[in-house]
Design a protein around this motif. Sequence first.
Motif, PDB file in Angstrom:
ATOM      1  N   VAL A 259     -41.454  48.518  12.045  1.00  0.00           N
ATOM      2  CA  VAL A 259     -40.002  47.581  12.379  1.00  0.00           C
ATOM      3  C   VAL A 259     -38.937  48.748  13.212  1.00  0.00           C
ATOM      4  O   VAL A 259     -38.750  49.916  13.134  1.00  0.00           O
ATOM      5  N   LYS A 260     -38.043  48.035  13.662  1.00  0.00           N
ATOM      6  CA  LYS A 260     -37.105  48.647  14.488  1.00  0.00           C
ATOM      7  C   LYS A 260     -35.602  48.103  14.511  1.00  0.00           C
ATOM      8  O   LYS A 260     -35.091  47.510  15.428  1.00  0.00           O
ATOM      9  N   PRO A 261     -35.166  48.008  13.103  1.00  0.00           N
ATOM     10  CA  PRO A 261     -34.109  47.153  12.984  1.00  0.00           C
ATOM     11  C   PRO A 261     -32.785  48.096  13.256  1.00  0.00           C
ATOM     12  O   PRO A 261     -32.788  49.299  13.420  1.00  0.00           O
ATOM     13  N   LYS A 262     -31.580  47.426  13.331  1.00  0.00           N
ATOM     14  CA  LYS A 262     -30.366  48.156  13.492  1.00  0.00           C
ATOM     15  C   LYS A 262     -29.993  48.588  12.213  1.00  0.00           C
ATOM     16  O   LYS A 262     -29.056  49.555  12.079  1.00  0.00           O
ATOM     17  N   VAL A 263     -29.885  47.918  11.108  1.00  0.00           N
ATOM     18  CA  VAL A 263     -29.593  48.268   9.711  1.00  0.00           C
ATOM     19  C   VAL A 263     -30.841  48.007   8.831  1.00  0.00           C
ATOM     20  O   VAL A 263     -31.647  46.915   8.785  1.00  0.00           O
ATOM     21  N   TYR A 264     -30.901  48.974   7.846  1.00  0.00           N
ATOM     22  CA  TYR A 264     -32.149  48.897   7.063  1.00  0.00           C
ATOM     23  C   TYR A 264     -31.731  49.426   5.721  1.00  0.00           C
ATOM     24  O   TYR A 264     -31.165  50.431   5.504  1.00  0.00           O
ATOM     25  N   LEU A 265     -31.560  48.430   4.590  1.00  0.00           N
ATOM     26  CA  LEU A 265     -31.439  48.744   3.253  1.00  0.00           C
ATOM     27  C   LEU A 265     -32.590  48.941   2.511  1.00  0.00           C
ATOM     28  O   LEU A 265     -33.502  48.139   2.573  1.00  0.00           O
ATOM     29  N   ALA A 266     -32.610  50.468   1.998  1.00  0.00           N
ATOM     30  CA  ALA A 266     -33.917  50.539   1.234  1.00  0.00           C
ATOM     31  C   ALA A 266     -33.660  50.333  -0.414  1.00  0.00           C
ATOM     32  O   ALA A 266     -32.789  51.482  -0.879  1.00  0.00           O
ATOM     33  N   CYS A 267     -33.850  49.379  -1.084  1.00  0.00           N
ATOM     34  CA  CYS A 267     -33.505  49.361  -2.437  1.00  0.00           C
ATOM     35  C   CYS A 267     -34.718  49.559  -3.321  1.00  0.00           C
ATOM     36  O   CYS A 267     -35.787  49.008  -3.145  1.00  0.00           O
TER      37      CYS A 267
END
Length: 327
Positions: A259-267
């Motif tokens: 993936v190549k997102p602008k924002v990534y939340l790793a929970c």
Amino acid sequence: MSQIFAYITHKDGVVDDTAGELAAAAKKIDAGATLTAIVTGWGEEVDAVCTALSASYSEIWKVANEAIAYPNAELVRNALVKILPRGGILLVPHAHFGVDLSPGLSIKLNAAFVSDVVSIEALEGNYLKVVRQEFGGQISAHVRCDVSAGAVINIRPGAFKVVENAPVRAQITDKSSEVGVLAARRRFLKTVVAESGDVDISKEPVLVSIGRGIQEKENVAIAQELADAMGAVLSCSRPVVDAKWMAKSRQVGSSGQTVKPKVYLACGISGSFQHLVGIKGNPFLVAINKNPKAPIFQVADVGIVADMLEFLPELANKIREVSAVSA
């Protein structure tokens, strides 16, 4: 002053994001070192990659050979042995191909080998001090290695932030004739494309990704509420797919999607390299984990030490409040 090389990975003529990260890692080793990019492959794709790199690398070695049109590590290893000088330091992305390529290459070069490096501390004489992770990222090992005879070092993708430098005009040197005939005991057969799902997470700009910290299937809805509030898409790490709580098409990592997102939340994600290797483009990475020593915090832009099952609903409520006011 060291001579440092960066092995550039690419696909369909597009340079992998790790190219810039390897350059940043090289600066940590020796800011004044000669840095050379090595590009292997075949056809127009190799030329396209060299052209793309010419703005950021001052020197590029091109190795074009039809036998390595598909990056077979056994063949690439044989090619590199013929062109790399003794005593040089080669940086390789710590991904599937790098893990396949590097150990055997270091043996052929009689050079030191260090894998999964997340930090470089100092080069003192013939000794390089680095930090790597062991036991799935639960332990950070400080390693001192003798690089007097050279070294092959695998750099974890995402561990080094790309440094923007003034554009340069690279000198491209064709090393193709030096590798000769390449033969291997294995050959490429075909590429198996990952299964597609209802959403293509590889094209989404904002991802809320959950890991083992979600604990049970019923809690997936908690993360989905946050994703809905943010206008994001829900993704996950491998343990969630293995438990059959989410579809394989939603998995991020070496055995899932890139993936190549602008924002990534790793929970609730620990941050193993198998997961991080699937995240490209240096997104704004927010990590939420109740373990303050989780490896994910080492690469996160923002780290939040909290129980995700308590924190995510609060964050979703706050986002909805702000959205209601701005509307």
